[in-house]
Design an enzyme around this catalytic site. Sequence first.
Site, mmCIF file in Angstrom:
data_model
loop_
_atom_site.group_PDB
_atom_site.id
_atom_site.type_symbol
_atom_site.label_atom_id
_atom_site.label_comp_id
_atom_site.label_asym_id
_atom_site.label_seq_id
_atom_site.Cartn_x
_atom_site.Cartn_y
_atom_site.Cartn_z
ATOM 1 N N ASP A 10 0.860 -1.197 0.000
ATOM 2 C CA ASP A 10 0.000 0.000 0.000
ATOM 3 C C ASP A 10 0.899 1.251 0.000
ATOM 4 O O ASP A 10 0.929 2.007 0.960
ATOM 5 C CB ASP A 10 -0.958 -0.014 1.212
ATOM 6 C CG ASP A 10 -0.257 -0.096 2.567
ATOM 7 O OD1 ASP A 10 0.906 -0.578 2.627
ATOM 8 O OD2 ASP A 10 -0.851 0.332 3.574
ATOM 9 N N HIS A 241 9.087 -0.292 9.609
ATOM 10 C CA HIS A 241 8.081 -1.355 9.471
ATOM 11 C C HIS A 241 8.355 -2.240 8.244
ATOM 12 O O HIS A 241 8.855 -3.348 8.351
ATOM 13 C CB HIS A 241 6.684 -0.752 9.380
ATOM 14 C CG HIS A 241 6.264 0.010 10.598
ATOM 15 N ND1 HIS A 241 6.252 -0.535 11.855
ATOM 16 C CD2 HIS A 241 5.840 1.291 10.744
ATOM 17 C CE1 HIS A 241 5.830 0.362 12.734
ATOM 18 N NE2 HIS A 241 5.581 1.483 12.083
HETATM 19 O O1 RIB Z 1 1.678 -0.534 10.933
HETATM 20 C C1 RIB Z 1 2.653 -0.316 9.965
HETATM 21 C C2 RIB Z 1 2.160 -0.724 8.605
HETATM 22 O O2 RIB Z 1 1.029 0.068 8.262
HETATM 23 C C3 RIB Z 1 3.154 -0.516 7.491
HETATM 24 O O3 RIB Z 1 2.968 -1.517 6.516
HETATM 25 C C4 RIB Z 1 2.759 0.836 6.950
HETATM 26 O O4 RIB Z 1 3.189 1.004 5.627
HETATM 27 C C5 RIB Z 1 1.275 0.791 7.063
HETATM 28 O O5 RIB Z 1 0.746 0.085 5.966
HETATM 29 CA CA CA Z 2 2.694 -0.805 4.154
#
Ligand code: RIB
Ligand code: CA
Length: 317
Positions: A10, A241
């Site tokens: 995303d 992340h």
């Molecule tokens: O919580 C972190 C995640 O949420 C990551 O994948 C960030 O890109 C959002 O999609």
């Molecule tokens: Ca993401």
Amino acid sequence: MPKKIIIDTDPGVDDAMAILFAFNSPEVEVIGLTTIFGNVTTDLGTQNGLRIVELAQHPQIPVAHGSDRPLYIPLDGIADFVHGHDGLGNTNQPPPAGQPDSRSAAQFIVEMVMSNPGEITLVPIGPLTNLALALAIEPKIVQNVVDVVLMGGAATVNGNVNPAAEANIAHDPHAADLVFNAGWPVTMVGLDVTEQVIMEEAYLRGLKDNGGRSAAFIWDITRFYQNFHFQAIGLEGLHTHDPSAIAYVIDPSLFTTIQGGIRVITEGVATGLTLLDRRPEWPNTHAWSHSPKTNVCVGVDAPRLRQLYQERILRAT
Ligand code: RIB
Ligand code: CA
């Protein structure tokens, strides 16, 4: 032989950082991006996916458009307050030249997995709707993927949208429960580890000062994202992340893991909670009894991960 991976994404600032990490790592071969809502709408995610493959000079890599909404619940908004209204830190990138693949994300996943049995690792770094739809189209993908390495969830720490839920799982908890319980190998790279890896401003500046176009792009898109972290939790840097999921695929020895069944809570105040069964045995049966054991990352060598990321981004164009 590099591992063939499909990144379901995303994009999203940290998604873009993860994709560039993968493109510049010889251990993996990205055979496609599939897009999903979350940080942005799926439409914008597809445009950003195309922008990223073009920036990285890989315009031949297909970008397949995914589901515009979760399986059963309405889309509960996008994270423009984290990633900017353009998903790339309000940097106003030019429109992409290319077009999305003609297949839907779920069809693309099914076709790639079934035509490359035992070769593909799925790396979802957004909500899990496309994977759930792919499972519905062709359940045999379960026996034919190598692994599913996902960024999402929180087993031993709080969530990041509320105490229960991490964002990717919160967006489509029903899809997540299907993915955790499909019977394929799943590794969860959740907040337990991604919040332990901090990229501070000086680190990001070092990438920009010593790298090429990709490193400069990472600096630009992270300005808004870094400011969000500061405003939200006083952090003078970023949680790492999505790049952490790529790091696991490249080098699992960076992480320590535990194993247990996961059910995702789909109703009530704890919706989106990835509830891990940490007990080795139970005398009774319950809703976790038939859950396959997920490989859950609970520890990470953060300095080594940051070093790996730096090395790969500094070799990028
Ligand atoms: O919580 C972190 C995640 O949420 C990551 O994948 C960030 O890109 C959002 O999609
Ligand atoms: Ca993401």
